[in-house]
Scaffold this active site. Structure first.
Site: not given
Ligand code: AMP
Length: 217
Positions: A15, A90, A129, A162, A173
């Site tokens: 994404k 989400r 990653r 990360r 996740r």
């Molecule tokens: P990502 O970089 O999109 O994988 O997001 C990393 C982490 O941020 C996720 O595992 C969640 O803990 C939090 N997070 C990011 N976007 C959201 C969202 N829209 N709703 C809730 N938690 C989020």
């Protein structure tokens, strides 16, 4: 009119990479909620303090917090003409909240791209990653290894993993995606907004397929 897009897919589906490519091509504001939250954690903001525990466990930050972040972001003038959401919405309440925020702005036409990737590929991508903390470039030990061990090819900084890319947190996740985010695919499918794209290939071929399915340009 510039596109208004949402990109959906489990962690590791590509994404972020595709959102960056689309933002560059169409000059869109790239709204990555993960990036917004990580920046808030790094700078010690209240939002970061609220979010950190959830992020470390691979859980979702509460919907009310996320909708406030999005409302603020969308009130910035530059976002109104074209944007791509990456990592948001989400959950169903987030998708419903976004529908009403966009509705208030008079935005009803937008497209949702869903990247389809097998679990095997997701796990390989996530465990390998690496990212550059200085310029944001992404690498992968299995698919796109850096030419020099752990060093960014673009700016020479030391590459990092990360903190939520550990095996245990990755499992959580993916589980959270299936249960909480999966249902929003149907939410958008029923509105004829969902475009599904095979996300297994390399980033440039996936990008070409996305350009074929999106209709607004
Ligand atoms: P990502 O970089 O999109 O994988 O997001 C990393 C982490 O941020 C996720 O595992 C969640 O803990 C939090 N997070 C990011 N976007 C959201 C969202 N829209 N709703 C809730 N938690 C989020």
């Amino acid at each position: 009119m510039k596109p208004k897009l949402i990109i959906l897919g489990p962690p590791g589906s590509g994404k972020g990479t595709q959102a960056r490519l689309l933002a560059e091509k169409f000059n869109l504001v790239h709204i990555s909620t993960g990036d917004i939250l990580r920046a808030a954690v790094d700078s010690g903001k209240v939002l970061g303090q609220e979010a950190k525990g959830y992020m470390d466990r691979g859980e979702l930050v509460p919907d009310g917090v996320m909708l406030k972040v999005i409302r603020e972001k969308l009130s910035e003038d530059e976002t109104a003409s074209g944007f791509i959401f990456d990592g948001f919405p989400r959950t169903i309440p987030q998708a419903e909240g976004l529908t009403s925020i966009l509705g208030e702005m008079g935005i009803n036409i937008y497209e949702v791209i869903k990247l389809k990737v097998s679990d095997d590929t997701l796990i390989k991508r996530l465990t390998g990653r690496l990212f550059c903390p200085k310029c944001g470039a992404l690498f992968n030990l299995s698919f796109k290894p850096p030419k020099e061990d752990r060093l960014c090819e673009h700016c020479g900084a030391e590459l990092k993993r990360r903190s939520d890319d550990s095996e245990e947190v990755i499992k959580n996740r993916l589980e959270v995606y299936r249960h909480r985010t999966g249902p929003i695919e149907d939410f958008y499918r029923l509105q004829y907004k969902l475009k599904e794209v095979d996300g297994e290939g390399d980033s440039s071929s996936v990008f070409e397929m996305i350009l074929e399915v999106i209709t607004i340009s």
